[in-house]
Design a protein around this motif. Structure first.
Motif, short mmCIF file in Angstrom:
data_model
loop_
_atom_site.label_atom_id
_atom_site.label_comp_id
_atom_site.label_asym_id
_atom_site.label_seq_id
_atom_site.Cartn_x
_atom_site.Cartn_y
_atom_site.Cartn_z
N UNK A 435 0.81 -1.22 0.00
CA UNK A 435 0.00 0.00 0.00
C UNK A 435 0.85 1.27 0.00
N UNK A 436 2.08 1.16 -0.42
CA UNK A 436 3.03 2.27 -0.31
C UNK A 436 2.53 3.55 -0.97
N UNK A 437 1.79 3.42 -2.08
CA UNK A 437 1.36 4.63 -2.80
C UNK A 437 0.39 5.48 -1.97
N UNK A 438 -0.25 4.87 -0.96
CA UNK A 438 -1.19 5.61 -0.12
C UNK A 438 -0.60 5.93 1.25
N UNK A 439 0.68 5.60 1.45
CA UNK A 439 1.31 5.76 2.76
C UNK A 439 2.56 6.63 2.65
N UNK A 440 2.40 7.91 2.32
CA UNK A 440 3.58 8.75 2.12
C UNK A 440 4.47 8.88 3.34
N UNK A 441 3.88 8.76 4.54
CA UNK A 441 4.67 8.92 5.76
C UNK A 441 5.64 7.76 5.97
N UNK A 442 5.44 6.65 5.25
CA UNK A 442 6.33 5.49 5.40
C UNK A 442 7.27 5.32 4.20
N UNK A 443 7.39 6.35 3.38
CA UNK A 443 8.21 6.23 2.16
C UNK A 443 9.64 5.81 2.48
N UNK A 444 10.21 6.37 3.54
CA UNK A 444 11.60 6.03 3.87
C UNK A 444 11.72 4.62 4.45
N UNK A 445 10.62 4.08 4.96
CA UNK A 445 10.67 2.75 5.57
C UNK A 445 10.45 1.63 4.56
N UNK A 446 9.94 1.94 3.38
CA UNK A 446 9.58 0.91 2.41
C UNK A 446 10.78 0.11 1.89
N UNK A 447 11.90 0.75 1.51
CA UNK A 447 13.03 -0.06 1.01
C UNK A 447 13.53 -1.10 2.01
N UNK A 448 13.63 -0.72 3.27
CA UNK A 448 14.07 -1.68 4.28
C UNK A 448 13.04 -2.79 4.48
N UNK A 449 11.75 -2.43 4.39
CA UNK A 449 10.70 -3.44 4.52
C UNK A 449 10.80 -4.45 3.37
N UNK A 450 11.03 -3.97 2.17
CA UNK A 450 11.21 -4.87 1.03
C UNK A 450 12.40 -5.79 1.23
N UNK A 451 13.48 -5.23 1.75
CA UNK A 451 14.68 -6.05 2.01
C UNK A 451 14.39 -7.13 3.03
#
Length: 488
Positions: A435-451
């Motif tokens: 749901x990253x496209x609707x969660x701008x406040x977590x943009x910096x956390x997404x790459x680590x979550x994917x990893x």
């Protein structure tokens, strides 16, 4: 009277029409302006055509505008009503689908539990944008009426961080009262008086009186168990009544996902729910219903447009709070209802910062809540469990702290009854990435979550849930409606 009402998320066509016709049932409101706004130009034009047809058929001076420019719609508005679902049905499908991989079976998933918490993460940044626009563009002192779920989280964010005069509105109390009046054999719903208090979707009928006579626990249990329909549809709700001593406002399906006891194992789910309608506990029931409703409206739109040509009938005004609140504020005709506001001594044994739902009276001076209510201890304990989850969820949504978000989900009653911490951590990563496209406040956390997801060894399963039904086709819906009409 002449003033402006802005409706955000007006593409929720059926609900917008209901609010519109309710408000126009107030004689003094015929000359007001409705400013509709939504992200979908297609939906906006459909609902505007319906509302224009109502205005024309009833020869009203009411003005209706529609724009995708939210700020333009909010200019000069005295009242702002929100009924948005950020991410639409696409994001909602993930709220149901992903938790099922981890054994979490939700009926609705829009209040707490994994789905409701992520729904709040999507909504809260947008709610704060609304509040900024209201402060800058609306009438000074404009009132924000929030109908969008998760009710408590959205209202909490708007009051605490949006700094806008906000009230949360829901119809659960009214629907619960209608059930109680029916099982007790009341001649009219007005024969039943009640005090209902708690938090949204976990509100409790702590005082019931039928024609002035107090109704006790045993009489209410006997009445529900004797009812040929509710005794089957509300088994879980009746069980909670027996154990807690008071009846909850929420449906079997809603209530089942706020508690840790009834949906924790597939065999328990099927024991407590009823499949006669989605609201009684079906897996992903509201998602299916919402999808079918959208498809039906798109297909049958000409019929909806034709129906809009009928004269307004004030006797069919609904019990949704919005029109009654506006009427009381503008005309001083006092209205009693149940409203979602910040707890400031209203309920003595719930946290002061929580958003509670409790009785209040509305007049020209505003919404005046009845204070000093004390809930039964078991009701308060259940509410506090949810409030703790709501508080962490709001703070996570504001800060973009994914670790706090995981702790909020971990502390959810149903999630905690089903999943391990390792599963919760991975599930939240998966939901945030999806749901990253609707969660701008977590943009910096997404790459680590994917990893983390690429390296995770937590096992999941492909599970449709304990009681899932497929979305019905238009042909199936049409056949069912025809059969019901013939039977009726």
């Amino acid at each position: 009277m002449s003033f402006k009402i802005a409706i955000i998320g007006a593409g929720s066509v059926g609900f917008t029409k209901k609010l519109f016709t309710d408000i126009l049932c107030v004689p003094e409101f015929s000359d007001i302006e409705f400013a509709l706004t939504d992200l979908s130009e297609h939906n906006l034009q459909m609902i505007k055509a319906i509302l224009d047809r109502i205005v024309e058929a009833n020869r009203l001076p009411t003005k209706v505008t529609a724009t995708t420019d939210r700020r333009k719609a909010l200019e000069g508005a005295r009242y702002v009503i929100s009924c948005v679902r950020v991410g639409g049905l696409e994001a909602y499908a993930d709220d149901i689908r992903i938790p099922l991989k981890y054994g979490i079976d939700q009926c609705v998933g829009d209040t707490i539990c994994a789905g409701g918490i992520l729904y709040g993460q999507r909504n809260i940044p947008v709610i704060l944008d609304f509040c900024k626009d209201i402060r800058e563009l609306a009438e000074p002192g404009a009132k924000f009426l929030n109908y969008a779920n998760p009710m408590a989280m959205n209202t909490w964010a708007a009051i605490e961080y949006g700094k806008v005069d906000t009230v949360g509105l829901c119809h659960g109390v009214q629907h619960g009262a209608e059930q109680i009046a029916e099982v007790l054999g009341a001649k009219s719903h007005s024969d039943l008086d009640y005090v209902c208090s708690g938090i949204n979707h976990q509100t409790w009928f702590i005082d019931l009186r039928l024609n002035g006579r107090r109704i006790g626990k045993d009489e209410l249990i006997a009445a529900f168990e004797a009812h040929p329909v509710y005794s089957q549809q509300e088994k879980l709700r009746i069980d909670v009544l027996k154990r807690f001593g008071v009846y909850s406002t929420e449906s079997n399906g809603h209530l089942s996902e706020y508690l840790p006891w009834y949906r924790k194992r597939p065999d328990e789910i099927t024991r407590w729910i009823d499949m006669s309608d989605w609201i009684h506990g079906e897996t992903g029931g509201y998602l299916r219903y919402s999808t079918e409703t959208r498809n039906w409206f798109e297909t049958e739109y000409p019929q909806f447009l034709e129906a809009a040509s009928k004269p307004l009938d004030a006797s069919k005004r609904s019990n949704e709070h919005a029109s009654h609140i506006l009427e009381a504020l503008e005309t001083n005709r006092v209205y009693r209802g149940h409203f979602n506001v910040k707890n400031t001594g209203i309920i003595t044994n719930l946290p002061q910062d929580a958003i509670i739902e409790s009785p209040g009276f509305v007049d020209r001076f505003g919404i005046n809540m009845a204070s000093g209510i004390t809930l039964p201890e078991a009701c308060a304990a259940t509410c506090i469990s949810s409030i703790n989850v709501q508080r962490m969820s709001v703070h996570a949504a504001i800060s973009g702290d994914i670790d706090l978000l995981k702790l909020a989900v971990l502390h959810d009653p149903l999630v905690g009854a089903v999943s391990t911490p390792e599963e919760v951590w991975q599930m939240v990563d998966e939901m945030v990435v999806a749901q990253a496209r609707w969660l701008p406040q977590y943009a910096e956390a997404v790459p680590a979550a994917k990893e983390r997801l690429s390296k995770s060894k937590v096992k999941t399963r492909d599970w449709a849930g304990a009681a899932r039904r497929n979305v019905r086709s238009i042909e199936e819906l049409r056949a069912e409606k025809t059969a019901l009409k013939q039977a009726g």
